[in-house]
Design a protein around this motif. Structure first.
Motif, short mmCIF file in Angstrom:
data_model
loop_
_atom_site.label_atom_id
_atom_site.label_comp_id
_atom_site.label_asym_id
_atom_site.label_seq_id
_atom_site.Cartn_x
_atom_site.Cartn_y
_atom_site.Cartn_z
N TYR A 1 -41.92 10.89 -20.87
CA TYR A 1 -43.41 11.44 -19.99
C TYR A 1 -42.87 10.70 -18.65
N THR A 2 -41.84 10.15 -18.79
CA THR A 2 -41.73 9.41 -16.80
C THR A 2 -40.78 10.88 -16.99
N LYS A 3 -40.27 11.54 -17.47
CA LYS A 3 -39.03 12.06 -16.94
C LYS A 3 -40.10 13.89 -16.47
N SER B 1 -43.57 13.81 -15.96
CA SER B 1 -44.31 14.01 -13.97
C SER B 1 -43.12 13.56 -13.28
N ARG B 2 -42.37 13.29 -12.63
CA ARG B 2 -41.33 13.43 -12.01
C ARG B 2 -40.76 14.79 -12.36
#
Length: 106
Positions: free
Chosen positions: A50-52, A54-55
């Motif tokens: 999810y972090t990757k 969103s970035r």
């Protein structure tokens, strides 16, 4: 004559197996993964996925509210993230220096 026929049959069977394996590889690469499957495939946690996403660091498709990851795109992404070896960097710098000297005449 029967020996030749048996050899032909064995060859055909081997070819059939090879074709079946190739078709399996094609379907594996076009396979779409959900978040949990992508995390398992990349061997990272779901929150890291999810972090990757969103970035915008990882290739993803989002039709509606769900995230889908193409297995072949993930493989390409991993390959593109490869770090260069010292030898590759040295060759690259030599090429750039050669072009620089040619352009500026030194």
């Amino acid at each position: 004559m029967p020996t030749v026929v048996l050899e032909i049959l064995k060859t055909v069977e081997r070819l059939e197996v090879k074709i079946a394996n190739l078709q399996k590889v094609e379907t594996d690469e076009t396979e779409l993964l959900n978040v949990h499957e992508a995390a398992a495939f990349l061997k990272i946690s779901v929150p890291a996925i999810y972090t990757k996403v969103s970035r915008r660091e990882i290739p993803v498709s989002k039709p509606g509210r769900r995230l889908y990851f193409s297995k072949s795109k993930l493989i390409e992404w991993i390959s593109a993230s490869k770090l260069k070896t010292q030898n590759e960097m040295l060759k690259e710098s030599q090429i750039k220096m050669k072009a620089y000297r040619k352009h500026f005449g030194s």
